[in-house]
Scaffold this motif. Sequence first.
Motif, PDB file in Angstrom:
ATOM      1  N   TYR A  19       0.902  -1.858   0.001  1.00  0.00           N
ATOM      2  CA  TYR A  19      -0.449   0.132  -0.024  1.00  0.00           C
ATOM      3  C   TYR A  19       0.834   1.312  -0.241  1.00  0.00           C
ATOM      4  O   TYR A  19       0.836   2.385  -0.589  1.00  0.00           O
ATOM      5  N   ASP A  20       2.137   1.286   0.749  1.00  0.00           N
ATOM      6  CA  ASP A  20       2.765   2.223   0.856  1.00  0.00           C
ATOM      7  C   ASP A  20       3.618   2.231  -0.186  1.00  0.00           C
ATOM      8  O   ASP A  20       3.784   3.644  -1.057  1.00  0.00           O
ATOM      9  N   ALA A  21       3.757   1.441  -1.053  1.00  0.00           N
ATOM     10  CA  ALA A  21       4.579   1.746  -2.459  1.00  0.00           C
ATOM     11  C   ALA A  21       3.850   2.387  -3.825  1.00  0.00           C
ATOM     12  O   ALA A  21       4.120   2.898  -4.170  1.00  0.00           O
ATOM     13  N   ASN A  22       2.646   2.074  -3.405  1.00  0.00           N
ATOM     14  CA  ASN A  22       1.197   2.075  -4.891  1.00  0.00           C
ATOM     15  C   ASN A  22       1.330   4.080  -4.068  1.00  0.00           C
ATOM     16  O   ASN A  22       0.899   4.533  -4.578  1.00  0.00           O
ATOM     17  N   SER A  23       1.094   4.279  -2.767  1.00  0.00           N
ATOM     18  CA  SER A  23       0.868   5.323  -2.511  1.00  0.00           C
ATOM     19  C   SER A  23       2.058   6.872  -2.993  1.00  0.00           C
ATOM     20  O   SER A  23       1.488   7.332  -3.560  1.00  0.00           O
ATOM     21  N   ALA A  24       2.393   5.772  -2.937  1.00  0.00           N
ATOM     22  CA  ALA A  24       4.755   7.236  -2.742  1.00  0.00           C
ATOM     23  C   ALA A  24       3.764   7.273  -4.530  1.00  0.00           C
ATOM     24  O   ALA A  24       4.457   7.936  -5.231  1.00  0.00           O
ATOM     25  N   GLU A  25       3.575   6.239  -4.978  1.00  0.00           N
ATOM     26  CA  GLU A  25       3.227   6.961  -6.780  1.00  0.00           C
ATOM     27  C   GLU A  25       2.874   7.494  -6.913  1.00  0.00           C
ATOM     28  O   GLU A  25       3.439   8.707  -8.183  1.00  0.00           O
ATOM     29  N   ILE A  26       1.547   7.286  -6.586  1.00  0.00           N
ATOM     30  CA  ILE A  26       0.826   8.078  -6.643  1.00  0.00           C
ATOM     31  C   ILE A  26       0.857   9.399  -6.244  1.00  0.00           C
ATOM     32  O   ILE A  26       0.652  10.529  -6.858  1.00  0.00           O
ATOM     33  N   ASN A  27       1.975   9.271  -5.301  1.00  0.00           N
ATOM     34  CA  ASN A  27       1.955  11.047  -4.844  1.00  0.00           C
ATOM     35  C   ASN A  27       3.800  11.916  -5.082  1.00  0.00           C
ATOM     36  O   ASN A  27       4.189  12.441  -4.784  1.00  0.00           O
ATOM     37  N   ASP A  81      -1.334  -5.585  -5.287  1.00  0.00           N
ATOM     38  CA  ASP A  81      -2.179  -4.563  -3.863  1.00  0.00           C
ATOM     39  C   ASP A  81      -2.723  -5.831  -2.763  1.00  0.00           C
ATOM     40  O   ASP A  81      -2.142  -6.712  -2.615  1.00  0.00           O
ATOM     41  N   ALA A  82      -3.419  -5.174  -2.571  1.00  0.00           N
ATOM     42  CA  ALA A  82      -3.543  -6.137  -0.783  1.00  0.00           C
ATOM     43  C   ALA A  82      -4.543  -6.988  -1.908  1.00  0.00           C
ATOM     44  O   ALA A  82      -4.521  -8.225  -0.902  1.00  0.00           O
ATOM     45  N   MET A  83      -4.902  -6.507  -3.017  1.00  0.00           N
ATOM     46  CA  MET A  83      -6.279  -7.850  -3.512  1.00  0.00           C
ATOM     47  C   MET A  83      -5.631  -8.939  -4.022  1.00  0.00           C
ATOM     48  O   MET A  83      -6.387  -9.888  -3.330  1.00  0.00           O
ATOM     49  N   VAL A  84      -4.731  -8.515  -4.052  1.00  0.00           N
ATOM     50  CA  VAL A  84      -3.955  -9.778  -4.645  1.00  0.00           C
ATOM     51  C   VAL A  84      -3.368 -10.795  -3.432  1.00  0.00           C
ATOM     52  O   VAL A  84      -3.387 -11.853  -3.187  1.00  0.00           O
ATOM     53  N   THR A  85      -2.495  -9.836  -2.664  1.00  0.00           N
ATOM     54  CA  THR A  85      -2.515 -10.818  -0.641  1.00  0.00           C
ATOM     55  C   THR A  85      -3.611 -11.279  -0.373  1.00  0.00           C
ATOM     56  O   THR A  85      -3.027 -11.717   0.275  1.00  0.00           O
ATOM     57  N   LYS A 128      -8.364  -9.947   8.523  1.00  0.00           N
ATOM     58  CA  LYS A 128      -9.469  -9.100   7.402  1.00  0.00           C
ATOM     59  C   LYS A 128      -9.669  -7.709   7.679  1.00  0.00           C
ATOM     60  O   LYS A 128     -10.633  -7.239   6.252  1.00  0.00           O
ATOM     61  N   ALA A 129      -9.615  -7.438   8.980  1.00  0.00           N
ATOM     62  CA  ALA A 129      -9.921  -5.968   8.931  1.00  0.00           C
ATOM     63  C   ALA A 129      -8.699  -4.831   8.038  1.00  0.00           C
ATOM     64  O   ALA A 129      -9.313  -4.149   8.108  1.00  0.00           O
ATOM     65  N   LEU A 130      -7.927  -5.905   7.974  1.00  0.00           N
ATOM     66  CA  LEU A 130      -6.946  -5.148   7.542  1.00  0.00           C
ATOM     67  C   LEU A 130      -7.057  -4.680   6.575  1.00  0.00           C
ATOM     68  O   LEU A 130      -6.686  -3.855   5.486  1.00  0.00           O
ATOM     69  N   PHE A 131      -7.584  -5.733   5.546  1.00  0.00           N
ATOM     70  CA  PHE A 131      -7.729  -6.030   4.334  1.00  0.00           C
ATOM     71  C   PHE A 131      -9.112  -4.731   4.040  1.00  0.00           C
ATOM     72  O   PHE A 131      -8.824  -4.863   3.161  1.00  0.00           O
ATOM     73  N   ASP A 132      -9.436  -4.845   4.469  1.00  0.00           N
ATOM     74  CA  ASP A 132     -11.316  -3.944   3.878  1.00  0.00           C
ATOM     75  C   ASP A 132     -10.158  -2.414   4.459  1.00  0.00           C
ATOM     76  O   ASP A 132     -10.909  -1.877   4.021  1.00  0.00           O
ATOM     77  N   ASN A 133      -9.805  -2.322   5.154  1.00  0.00           N
ATOM     78  CA  ASN A 133     -10.023  -0.676   5.181  1.00  0.00           C
ATOM     79  C   ASN A 133      -8.464  -1.023   4.311  1.00  0.00           C
ATOM     80  O   ASN A 133      -8.913   0.354   3.870  1.00  0.00           O
ATOM     81  N   THR A 134      -7.900  -1.797   4.275  1.00  0.00           N
ATOM     82  CA  THR A 134      -6.870  -1.472   2.787  1.00  0.00           C
ATOM     83  C   THR A 134      -7.134  -0.797   1.433  1.00  0.00           C
ATOM     84  O   THR A 134      -7.077  -0.182   0.341  1.00  0.00           O
ATOM     85  N   ILE A 135      -7.866  -1.660   1.254  1.00  0.00           N
ATOM     86  CA  ILE A 135      -8.344  -2.411   0.088  1.00  0.00           C
ATOM     87  C   ILE A 135      -9.806  -1.057   0.135  1.00  0.00           C
ATOM     88  O   ILE A 135     -10.086  -0.305  -1.305  1.00  0.00           O
ATOM     89  N   GLY A 136     -10.165  -1.113   0.961  1.00  0.00           N
ATOM     90  CA  GLY A 136     -11.636   0.139   0.873  1.00  0.00           C
ATOM     91  C   GLY A 136     -10.573   2.263   0.724  1.00  0.00           C
ATOM     92  O   GLY A 136     -11.331   2.667   0.120  1.00  0.00           O
ATOM     93  N   GLU A 137      -9.675   1.766   0.957  1.00  0.00           N
ATOM     94  CA  GLU A 137      -8.649   3.250   0.064  1.00  0.00           C
ATOM     95  C   GLU A 137      -8.392   2.915  -0.833  1.00  0.00           C
ATOM     96  O   GLU A 137      -7.718   3.899  -1.598  1.00  0.00           O
ATOM     97  N   GLU A 138      -7.963   1.583  -1.861  1.00  0.00           N
ATOM     98  CA  GLU A 138      -7.736   1.827  -2.868  1.00  0.00           C
ATOM     99  C   GLU A 138      -8.909   2.576  -3.929  1.00  0.00           C
ATOM    100  O   GLU A 138      -9.984   1.549  -4.408  1.00  0.00           O
ATOM    101  N   ILE A 167     -12.017  -9.841  -5.962  1.00  0.00           N
ATOM    102  CA  ILE A 167     -12.307  -8.219  -6.637  1.00  0.00           C
ATOM    103  C   ILE A 167     -13.759  -8.271  -6.288  1.00  0.00           C
ATOM    104  O   ILE A 167     -14.252  -7.323  -6.414  1.00  0.00           O
ATOM    105  N   GLU A 168     -14.912  -9.532  -6.494  1.00  0.00           N
ATOM    106  CA  GLU A 168     -16.262  -9.199  -6.522  1.00  0.00           C
ATOM    107  C   GLU A 168     -16.383  -8.766  -4.848  1.00  0.00           C
ATOM    108  O   GLU A 168     -17.671  -8.170  -4.927  1.00  0.00           O
ATOM    109  N   ASP A 169     -15.859  -9.509  -4.019  1.00  0.00           N
ATOM    110  CA  ASP A 169     -16.564  -9.825  -3.478  1.00  0.00           C
ATOM    111  C   ASP A 169     -16.135  -7.775  -2.370  1.00  0.00           C
ATOM    112  O   ASP A 169     -16.961  -7.127  -1.865  1.00  0.00           O
ATOM    113  N   TYR A 170     -15.347  -7.276  -2.986  1.00  0.00           N
ATOM    114  CA  TYR A 170     -14.892  -5.596  -2.448  1.00  0.00           C
ATOM    115  C   TYR A 170     -15.418  -4.640  -3.822  1.00  0.00           C
ATOM    116  O   TYR A 170     -14.831  -3.276  -3.864  1.00  0.00           O
ATOM    117  N   GLY A 171     -15.990  -5.435  -4.820  1.00  0.00           N
ATOM    118  CA  GLY A 171     -17.442  -4.444  -5.643  1.00  0.00           C
ATOM    119  C   GLY A 171     -16.094  -3.825  -6.830  1.00  0.00           C
ATOM    120  O   GLY A 171     -16.408  -2.829  -7.297  1.00  0.00           O
TER     121      GLY A 171
END
Length: 371
Positions: A239-247, A260-264, A281-291, A325-329
């Motif tokens: 997540y940090d690596a992906n965010s670094a490229e966005i910024n 990304d986190a979905m692959v993990t 799951k809680a960590l995945f929910d939070n991380t994927i929710g930010e993507e 991918i489907e579970d997280y819309g």
Amino acid sequence: MVKANLVKDNLMGDKIGVFFGTLAPMHIGHQAEIYKAAALNDGVVVITSGYTGDRGDQIGLPVEKRFRYLREAFNDEKSIKVDYINEDDIPQMPNGWQEWTDRLVKTIKRNIKNPNAHITLYTGEADYKSMLEKLLPNDGHWSVSLMDRTILKVSATAVRKDPLGNWDYINRVFRRHFAKKILVVGAPQTGKSTLTRRLARTSNSPFSLEFSRAYQEKSNVFDSELLLKDYTRIIQGQYDANSAEINSPANNGLTFFDTDAMVTMAETRAWLPDEDAAKLKALFDNTIGEEELDLILVIPPAVAVMNGADEARTKLFDQHLWQVIEDYGFDDKAVLLDRVGGADDPAGYYARYLQALEIIEKRVGVNLTKV
């Protein structure tokens, strides 16, 4: 509760400038006027104003988010302080001028030290100047300056309509909001890292690397040896690596992610004991929710099998990946790269590269062959 700039004192001096507006987003024209106000005064209060459902909120930039971005944008400017006005509880313009002006005055005063400072408000609208001159306190401490809008190279309306076409005009902090995020996924040995790199370099765009590969090489562990604690670090690291490229300053409107986190999550579902996977799951929910992904390019498992990967293991991972991918819309963002190559491209690498370019043009609206 009034929010504050955490590392800044209130502005000192006898002359204070005020720049206000929707700022959705802030662009270089706004910046030029803010810096002009800073040069002509002892300090500047920059105020973003808005309400639920305003033109910023409609594109995912509510006033609180704009306030946060502006604080970051001017964090290294000691003479520029940022605040905001939430208009939800006052009449909308043009019916709320008096209430809005009263709130504007309070907002300015809570950001300055000298109560007798002369305040100059800068606006590009002649009607605003006229209204403010009528409604501001009549104590000799207030004036309104009309900006020369002809020097502004672009409008926020134009940016909202075509962010990528006006990319060079958008303030760098605000660019992250408009960047198109393209994720490339697939089982190990499908060539996703190579495809990610080549797609990104085709448009001179930044791209992230697969964090787990670097993590495993540094830790000298195989896939089969990864434990719950390892996956926790990998999730955050990617997540940090992906965010670094966005910024990144190199962000030109497109960003590419290798994993990304979905692959993990698909990996943990496939290879970790269910009890351990559930703890993440809680960590995945939070991380994927930010993507906020715009496109997911999925390489089929057959490529990995052709390259010698274990077929059963690869297919299991692929099944879990599509389910995540489907579970997280994100299923409407995912496209399978299933094009087959010709006799001179038996592995289909070039065919999938061309297919990816076509999909990016269709789904994201950017023709990389003409960049």
